[in-house]
Motif scaffolding. Structure first.
Motif, PDB file in Angstrom:
ATOM      1  N   VAL A 208     -41.539  54.083 -43.771  1.00  0.00           N
ATOM      2  CA  VAL A 208     -42.208  53.083 -42.969  1.00  0.00           C
ATOM      3  C   VAL A 208     -43.430  52.939 -43.414  1.00  0.00           C
ATOM      4  CG1 VAL A 208     -43.211  53.969 -40.942  1.00  0.00           C
ATOM      5  CG2 VAL A 208     -41.119  52.282 -40.783  1.00  0.00           C
ATOM      6  N   ILE A 209     -44.020  51.816 -42.951  1.00  0.00           N
ATOM      7  CA  ILE A 209     -45.498  51.519 -43.560  1.00  0.00           C
ATOM      8  C   ILE A 209     -46.304  52.474 -43.236  1.00  0.00           C
ATOM      9  CG2 ILE A 209     -46.191  50.225 -41.484  1.00  0.00           C
ATOM     10  CD1 ILE A 209     -47.487  48.324 -43.411  1.00  0.00           C
ATOM     11  N   SER A 210     -46.475  53.183 -41.898  1.00  0.00           N
ATOM     12  CA  SER A 210     -47.422  54.189 -41.438  1.00  0.00           C
ATOM     13  C   SER A 210     -47.304  55.284 -42.582  1.00  0.00           C
ATOM     14  CB  SER A 210     -46.969  54.410 -40.132  1.00  0.00           C
ATOM     15  OG  SER A 210     -46.131  55.014 -39.972  1.00  0.00           O
ATOM     16  N   VAL A 211     -46.032  55.633 -42.866  1.00  0.00           N
ATOM     17  CA  VAL A 211     -45.886  56.773 -43.828  1.00  0.00           C
ATOM     18  C   VAL A 211     -46.298  56.560 -45.013  1.00  0.00           C
ATOM     19  CG1 VAL A 211     -44.189  58.283 -44.714  1.00  0.00           C
ATOM     20  CG2 VAL A 211     -43.768  57.670 -42.315  1.00  0.00           C
ATOM     21  N   ALA A 212     -45.742  55.368 -45.432  1.00  0.00           N
ATOM     22  CA  ALA A 212     -46.067  54.796 -46.671  1.00  0.00           C
ATOM     23  C   ALA A 212     -47.820  54.671 -46.849  1.00  0.00           C
ATOM     24  CB  ALA A 212     -45.853  53.460 -47.190  1.00  0.00           C
TER      25      ALA A 212
ATOM     26  N   THR B 144     -33.573  44.140 -39.195  1.00  0.00           N
ATOM     27  CA  THR B 144     -34.800  43.701 -37.947  1.00  0.00           C
ATOM     28  C   THR B 144     -36.330  43.517 -38.682  1.00  0.00           C
ATOM     29  OG1 THR B 144     -35.210  46.006 -37.341  1.00  0.00           O
ATOM     30  CG2 THR B 144     -33.701  44.710 -36.395  1.00  0.00           C
ATOM     31  N   ASN B 145     -36.461  43.434 -39.834  1.00  0.00           N
ATOM     32  CA  ASN B 145     -37.537  42.941 -40.441  1.00  0.00           C
ATOM     33  C   ASN B 145     -38.999  43.876 -40.559  1.00  0.00           C
ATOM     34  OD1 ASN B 145     -38.863  40.727 -41.934  1.00  0.00           O
ATOM     35  ND2 ASN B 145     -40.198  40.380 -39.956  1.00  0.00           N
ATOM     36  N   ILE B 146     -38.337  45.029 -40.601  1.00  0.00           N
ATOM     37  CA  ILE B 146     -39.236  46.246 -40.743  1.00  0.00           C
ATOM     38  C   ILE B 146     -39.473  46.637 -42.240  1.00  0.00           C
ATOM     39  CG2 ILE B 146     -39.857  48.613 -39.991  1.00  0.00           C
ATOM     40  CD1 ILE B 146     -39.226  48.038 -37.440  1.00  0.00           C
ATOM     41  N   ARG B 147     -40.784  46.833 -42.776  1.00  0.00           N
ATOM     42  CA  ARG B 147     -40.902  47.303 -44.057  1.00  0.00           C
ATOM     43  C   ARG B 147     -40.529  48.547 -44.313  1.00  0.00           C
ATOM     44  NH1 ARG B 147     -45.457  43.283 -44.633  1.00  0.00           N
ATOM     45  NH2 ARG B 147     -46.093  43.914 -42.336  1.00  0.00           N
ATOM     46  N   LEU B 148     -39.734  48.920 -45.538  1.00  0.00           N
ATOM     47  CA  LEU B 148     -39.317  50.198 -45.851  1.00  0.00           C
ATOM     48  C   LEU B 148     -39.658  50.366 -47.471  1.00  0.00           C
ATOM     49  CD1 LEU B 148     -35.924  50.831 -44.219  1.00  0.00           C
ATOM     50  CD2 LEU B 148     -38.284  51.847 -43.749  1.00  0.00           C
TER      51      LEU B 148
ATOM     52  N   SER C 241     -43.307  44.792 -53.149  1.00  0.00           N
ATOM     53  CA  SER C 241     -42.415  43.823 -52.258  1.00  0.00           C
ATOM     54  C   SER C 241     -41.392  44.888 -51.671  1.00  0.00           C
ATOM     55  CB  SER C 241     -41.792  42.947 -53.012  1.00  0.00           C
ATOM     56  OG  SER C 241     -42.437  41.970 -53.741  1.00  0.00           O
ATOM     57  N   PRO C 242     -41.753  45.552 -50.578  1.00  0.00           N
ATOM     58  CA  PRO C 242     -41.005  46.643 -49.911  1.00  0.00           C
ATOM     59  C   PRO C 242     -39.899  45.902 -49.375  1.00  0.00           C
ATOM     60  CG  PRO C 242     -42.889  46.221 -48.559  1.00  0.00           C
ATOM     61  CD  PRO C 242     -43.094  45.285 -49.848  1.00  0.00           C
TER      62      PRO C 242
END
Lengths: 125, 125
Positions: free
Chosen positions: B17-21, B48-52, B42-43
DNA sequence: GAACCATGACAATGACATTGTCAAGATAAA
DNA sequence: TTTATCTTGACAATGTCATTGTCATGGTTC
């Protein structure tokens, strides 16, 4: 008087003094000195230390202008691209140019004076 | 078969997830979103539209960090380098890395599948 | 001698990279 | 449900960079 003398087309030959070079590439002389300080261009010098830019130098500078003005690359980026060009052969910038001017009507950087036909930048240096 | 925890090492698999990344690459989440807006990464997204971000995404970002912080290249320059990488094969960044960290023993971040698993390549820093 | 070059310093301008925050709302996990 | 984190979008502060420009001092060219 129109002598048939044509032998001096050597694009390596240092001919342009800095003010002329600056005009050719539409830049301030100050800017060209900066390019040199940054190691991006190395114009020859007269025995009395005056800069003389060759046709190749001009083309190189035109590449810098293209990359910085049209593509937004900074000088550090230009340096890397030139490094790569030296390391990996030479076609790099060409491929780049295609990518950058797709259907834009731009023309590849070319030395304004003496339209030497090919107009392809070469990694002089 | 001890089902010995075979964590999918697929470096393509979206996991962070973005905070981890952001933590992994020592950047602000805001910065990662900018990279994405600029088209540099381009993650994947959850339904549900959350970046991974995948391992590959992380490596790619580490390249951006290396180029910008260590080499001073701006995002426009990074974009061009990535363009070139796609156009001319994939040796470009490697060659670059050599130039940047002469004799350091570090391994360049690689987008290839054969990543040595854990190895979060920290480019110099 | 006038015009240009060299170096070095200093600065103004505008653009960019990065970080950071705020808001309003959706999602995830407890 | 509650709490933490995510989403997009906006705004801003900070620092850096690219480019142009000037000034001073001195050498070079014509």
């Amino acid at each position: 008087m129109s002598a048939a003398r044509r032998p001096d087309r050597d694009p390596t030959r240092p001919v342009y003094v800095i003010s002329v070079a600056a005009t050719l590439v539409s830049a301030h002389p100050r800017t060209l000195r900066i390019y040199e300080d940054e190691g991006l261009v190395s114009p020859a010098r007269t025995p009395t230390n005056i800069r003389l830019y060759s046709e190749e130098d001009i083309r190189r500078i035109l590449w810098i202008r293209h990359l910085t003005r049209d593509r937004g690359v900074n000088l550090a980026g230009v340096r890397i691209l030139f490094e790569l060009e030296e390391r990996l052969g030479q076609r790099i910038l060409e491929a780049l140019y295609d990518e950058g001017t797709r259907g834009r009507g731009d023309e590849p950087p070319e030395a304004g004076a003496s339209g030497s036909g090919d107009g392809r930048p070469s990694p002089g240096r």
